[in-house]
Write a protein that holds these residues in place. Structure first.
Motif, mmCIF file in Angstrom:
data_model
loop_
_atom_site.group_PDB
_atom_site.id
_atom_site.type_symbol
_atom_site.label_atom_id
_atom_site.label_comp_id
_atom_site.label_asym_id
_atom_site.label_seq_id
_atom_site.Cartn_x
_atom_site.Cartn_y
_atom_site.Cartn_z
ATOM 1 N N GLY A 13 -3.773 6.552 -0.857
ATOM 2 C CA GLY A 13 -2.903 6.213 0.255
ATOM 3 C C GLY A 13 -3.056 7.143 1.443
ATOM 4 N N ASN A 19 -0.276 10.342 -6.055
ATOM 5 C CA ASN A 19 0.715 9.269 -6.124
ATOM 6 C C ASN A 19 1.208 9.057 -7.553
ATOM 7 O OD1 ASN A 19 1.137 8.388 -3.477
ATOM 8 N ND2 ASN A 19 -0.768 7.217 -3.465
ATOM 9 N N THR A 33 -5.751 5.300 3.330
ATOM 10 C CA THR A 33 -5.349 4.043 3.978
ATOM 11 C C THR A 33 -4.387 4.345 5.127
ATOM 12 O OG1 THR A 33 -3.649 3.641 2.272
ATOM 13 C CG2 THR A 33 -5.773 2.576 1.963
ATOM 14 N N THR A 61 3.449 -0.675 8.416
ATOM 15 C CA THR A 61 3.313 -0.779 6.962
ATOM 16 C C THR A 61 2.528 -2.034 6.589
ATOM 17 O OG1 THR A 61 5.385 0.414 6.664
ATOM 18 C CG2 THR A 61 4.618 -0.888 4.800
ATOM 19 N N PRO A 88 -0.821 2.378 0.232
ATOM 20 C CA PRO A 88 -1.547 1.861 -0.937
ATOM 21 C C PRO A 88 -2.862 2.584 -1.218
ATOM 22 C CG PRO A 88 -1.659 0.308 0.907
ATOM 23 C CD PRO A 88 -0.674 1.369 1.290
ATOM 24 N N SER A 144 -0.649 -0.395 -5.157
ATOM 25 C CA SER A 144 0.540 -0.388 -4.310
ATOM 26 C C SER A 144 1.763 -0.512 -5.203
ATOM 27 C CB SER A 144 0.486 -1.528 -3.305
ATOM 28 O OG SER A 144 0.360 -2.738 -3.997
ATOM 29 N N TRP A 145 2.898 -0.166 -4.658
ATOM 30 C CA TRP A 145 4.127 -0.124 -5.443
ATOM 31 C C TRP A 145 5.256 -0.609 -4.557
ATOM 32 C CZ3 TRP A 145 5.120 3.679 -9.848
ATOM 33 C CH2 TRP A 145 6.414 3.541 -10.342
ATOM 34 N N GLU A 146 5.830 -1.738 -4.938
ATOM 35 C CA GLU A 146 6.961 -2.291 -4.191
ATOM 36 C C GLU A 146 8.260 -1.835 -4.843
ATOM 37 O OE1 GLU A 146 6.719 -4.543 -1.549
ATOM 38 O OE2 GLU A 146 4.543 -4.208 -1.604
ATOM 39 N N THR A 187 -1.166 -2.235 4.664
ATOM 40 C CA THR A 187 -1.407 -3.075 3.491
ATOM 41 C C THR A 187 -2.619 -3.972 3.732
ATOM 42 O OG1 THR A 187 0.950 -3.071 3.057
ATOM 43 C CG2 THR A 187 -0.328 -4.793 1.971
#
Lengths: 640, 640
Positions: A361, A308, A364, A595, A353, A330-332, A599
């Motif tokens: 990720g 990632n 997850t 999603t 994430p 995590s990345w928004e 999370t």
């Protein structure tokens, strides 16, 4: 001076260099893919090339016999260019470019597993809802009485059609608006996404073009797999896979983190994954699905923490340095345009994430796909790749950890190891009396063996152990035609004689290989063992074992238990769930609830850092036997 | 073959070309700036160069005397390259590269006008509030006990410091985060903007770097002017101006719209303004202010509708084609990164809203700056540029229109015309008895005249009219030493004999020049007249006249009234307000209330399309006299 690379089955490549340049480095500069899992430190022996003409200054290597050396074979990582020369690059050295045989949805069986997984998610209440819409509009044509500018005209029409207040028309759409409206005589299709304030336009197309496409990507350390699907109904439009182009900078994440820390390294690693790996697959999938890249409105990525970081181009150094603080979990708000991916530049890129430096990720997303978060039963989820990751728990709690299994499952660290491509021995049965092997080989019916892949190694070691040819320490204790010893007394088992193999080299497995492999399987088992102990549980409390990963499908579970790699539970409890990272990524790109659930799963998952966990090393040492120093853990392990 | 351009006061430029290539085109490809206000159709005669050596095939031109032709002077637009050649490009031909003398805040007088304008806005209740913040943070350093990833660490700290819920860390900040945090040992300054949901990070810097910079830009058809200011307190940090690089594609908007419609034209025009014009000024202003481009967190642009389209790269064709529907009036969400401006890529770019094809953001921004929207008095706002725009009204209503004055005010369409650079005759008084002129010339005290700029032309024509040398039709009716006639009987007035001028060419104004100018001033007056009539009002109801624009400062208002260009109202009612587009843009970049007010002013402004308005043509024809066919409109016009 210059080096000419004669690539087996390819066109020659010529590269300028200076006297003394390292041959592997020259090949990398020339974009000639030479496999070097050890990243060029001479330990794996995979980067062999044959000198056809000219001058190289090379170190001798235990990986080359005298005959091979005399025939011009050299390790490219240990060779310096001393003059113009021509080298032959055999196909096996560039094997990672071939398609992996497993877990890329290329077989009906895999597709069935994939679809069952999605159905399970539906059953768990994860509906496939997303905010993407294609709105077909026939706008009033401007006149002297109706001189509203283009963007207001479009805004009004979308407000009416969607019953929203605010309409965002971003730059990429605005610059095409005047042109497309007039070219299409004001009958257009606008693609975009509902947002809390209203609607964001992402693309303006001819009226009939209503394709809304999602792209789910599993970025493995070794292999990249991708599906494109219709965001409106989930139909798979195209799928594909290829090796991760970063592999020439090292087979494992540690070597790549070191490489990205060198000057220009971050860009180099990012280019290797985005420009050299993802872009060509995406282009080919768009072509086969008959869609434009701009129709890809969302992407999702399942990848480990390091992948990632390298994917987005963020310094990954801290991932492997104490105190192991990655730049992000995590990345928004990441967009395809940020990474110059060949998709709609406004397409959100969902990154499943990470929860720790070594549980990312892919795990997850895979945990989402496994469904274990929705069950009362205690489940063990094992993802086997270059690293092995383990999750244990149920709807009430989830524990996770990672262990470095090393490249053994993918054929690294094994003298005749290779990935699961054509010519790989993928399964094996040994006759206990005659000690003769029966091999299953990847490829056409008449394919001759080239090497051994991960599932083959498990079978061979299990069979050697079952038939008493090797002992619990992995040492040879029976003699026979197929057991050979070299000058130093090291024994090996010959699976194929030189005249039987594709490469005319003997295919065998030796005591060093077996020792390497035992350490890899020991890492997996001790990780499981430690994770269970950390919550005061034991093997007999496991209700289900979900095995995922590229290597997984080919594994003979019985053999994996037999050698003490997987816990000795009822074989019916084992379930192969394919590429769970890809399944999870697919669910995430299609579905906002998926999603959100991922999370939530990530937030509830506890990460156990094994390297600093008390007792892990003891557990590991105890697991470095066949099946284990404590044989009571493996009552069903068979041994003649 | 190749052309060598010997540029006066510059380094020679050599360009390859083919036989028969147009010399002006070759110069453009070579980025040699040759002034061609008529866009190369041979009508303006400004693109003259001198053939030093080699072969050109050129048309004769009325703009060149036989002596000049014999001396090698050619119009580059009418010359074909027939072999290797060398041409001399005089400074006057590249005059647009020189700095304009007016309205770029280079004089204390202009700065005072600018600041008075801002104070007036404050007095009207426009407070300078904006959402930009620089937050200095000393973050806890990660440890084995505190392994929060970088982005969460930053988010928490910003949530605490700003008392906000949501923190956005966009891609451009994320990719630098790991590196900057560690380099600065976790003591950093984060720059960004408050948004409804919380805070958007835009830049992460060393702890001490707290600069927040706004950049206001006036993009005129001819000239670009810019100020950079501190967003925290409004202090001007740097200011500058240059010619609009698009000018080589035509002096007026129509020629540029045609040019952008050709293949590749849109990009070419956009590059000319962004890469060639704005980028160098911004770089130089950043340097002089000692700030980094990434500290520029917001930009605002005051520009006409066409300039706005060309700036963002949107097809402008529909601006000039019936039904005159531009692609946009206002534009939300534009970012500096979209246009690759040398600023923070996330910096919003505010475009002052257009309200019609020919009344653009320069006028709405200018109207804001004029303050007429806040007054009870009836005000006339006139912005004189390549186009003339008029706004009339008060706090209750605002009407606007535009007329094409043509390039006469900037020295185009006038045989000895030039822009207001060194050597331009900017003012003139003629002795009624002797008919001898007294000239004011831009430049040092000993500057010799080169040509005549707009304000000079107004003075000269007013004086010729006042002294009875020309009549109401602009024809010469007195004879004298300075009145000459050519072979066709066309008269001219000589301002400077060849031996007095810098170029050793006679400087004069002839009947064609006067006729061109009378049509330009007639366009302005008839636009005012029509606008007033459209609301049933007349000249005597005007309480104030605000004159803006680059040409404005130098104008002798009395003379402008005398020739019937401006309405005959008490001279005390005239106010010069400088570059009102820049003043408005500055207010908008500094202040959200100013931006909101401009949007509101634009929404309330009615646009009158003169070209289709009944009575405008009659009014125009009536205004094409000195001062007007209806002399009662100009009771104070003086004439001997």
């Amino acid at each position: 001076m210059k080096v000419t690379f004669q690539i087996e089955g390819g066109t020659p490549v010529i590269m300028e260099c200076n006297a003394g340049d390292n041959l592997l480095e020259v090949a990398r500069r020339a974009n000639v893919a030479i496999d070097a899992p050890c990243s060029g430190n001479g330990s794996c022996g995979k980067c062999r090339v044959q000198l056809v003409e000219g001058e190289l200054e090379s170190l001798q290597s235990r990986h080359l016999t005298d005959e091979e050396y005399a025939a011009g074979w050299r390790l490219s990582c240990s060779s310096k260019v001393m003059g113009d020369c021509t080298v032959f690059v055999p196909d096996i050295a560039s094997a990672y470019q071939s398609r992996m045989k497993t877990a890329d949805l290329s077989s009906p069986q895999e597709v069935a597993i994939f679809q069952e997984c999605q159905e399970q998610l539906h059953a768990s209440g994860i509906q496939f809802e997303n905010p993407f819409r294609a709105v077909q509009l026939k706008l009033p044509v401007p006149s002297l009485e109706d001189t509203m500018p283009d963007n207001e005209r479009l805004t009004r029409a979308l407000q009416d059609a969607l019953n929203v207040e605010q309409v965002e028309i971003p730059f990429t759409v605005m610059v095409r608006l005047a042109h497309v409206l007039r070219q299409e005589e004001f009958a257009v299709c606008v693609k975009g996404m509902l947002i809390p304030q209203g609607f964001r336009c992402m693309e303006i197309c001819p009226y009939e073009d209503t394709a809304l496409v999602g792209c789910a990507i599993d970025i493995g350390t070794t292999t990249v797999t991708m599906v494109m699907a219709d965001l409106a109904n989930g139909t798979i439009l195209a799928k594909g896979s290829s090796g991760n182009g970063q592999i020439r900078y090292g087979a494992d994440v540690i070597n790549r983190i070191i490489e990205q820390g060198r000057p220009g390294g971050r860009k180099k690693l990012q280019d290797a994954i985005i420009k050299e790996t993802l872009t060509p697959i995406m282009a080919s999938l768009c072509k086969s699905a008959g869609i434009s890249a701009r129709s890809i409105l969302r992407l999702s990525v399942g990848a480990n923490t390091t992948m990632n970081h390298l994917f987005v181009g963020v310094d990954a150094a801290s991932v492997r340095m104490e105190p192991y603080v990655p730049s992000f979990f995590s990345w928004e708000g990441l967009l395809a345009g940020d990474l110059k991916l060949p998709a709609n530049p406004l397409a959100p890129v969902i990154i499943a994430p990470n929860i720790g430096s070594y549980v990312g990720g892919d795990i997850t997303a895979g945990t989402l796909a496994s469904g274990i978060w929705d069950k009362d039963e205690m489940s063990l989820f094992i993802d086997l790749g270059t690293n092995g990751e383990i999750v244990f728990g149920n709807r009430d709690f989830l524990m996770s950890c990672a262990c470095s299994a090393g490249p053994a499952f993918e054929g690294g660290d094994i003298s005749c190891g290779m990935r699961a491509t054509d010519g790989a021995v993928e399964a094996c049965v040994i006759d206990g009396e005659t000690m003769e092997p029966a091999l299953s080989i990847v490829g056409e019916a008449d394919q001759r063996p080239v090497g051994i892949c991960g599932s083959g190694i498990i079978d061979i070691i299990s069979e050697l152990f079952r038939t008493g040819i090797i002992n619990a320490k992995g040492l040879f204790v029976r003699e026979g035609k197929r057991v050979k010893r070299d000058d130093h007394g090291m024994a090996r088992y010959v699976l194929a004689w030189p005249e039987e193999s594709e490469t005319e080299r003997e295919i065998s497995i030796n005591e060093v290989d077996i020792d390497n492999f035992i350490r890899a399987k020991g890492a997996i088992f001790s990780a499981i063992d430690t994770l269970l102990k950390s919550v005061d549980m034991s093997v007999d409390m496991i209700d289900r074992v979900y095995v995922a990963g590229g290597i997984g499908s080919g594994i003979n579970m019985k053999n994996a238990v037999n050698i003490g790699m997987f816990p000795d539970v009822d074989l019916e409890k084992f379930h192969y769930i394919g590429n769970s990272s890809l399944s999870g990524a697919y669910a995430m790109v299609m579905s906002d609830p998926a999603t959100e659930k991922t999370t939530q799963v990530a937030a509830n998952m506890t990460y156990l850092e094994l390297s600093t966990y008390p007792g892990y090393m003891d557990s590991f040492v105890a697991a470095c036997f066949l099946p284990h120093t404590d044989a009571r853990l493996f009552p069903n392990s068979s041994r003649s």
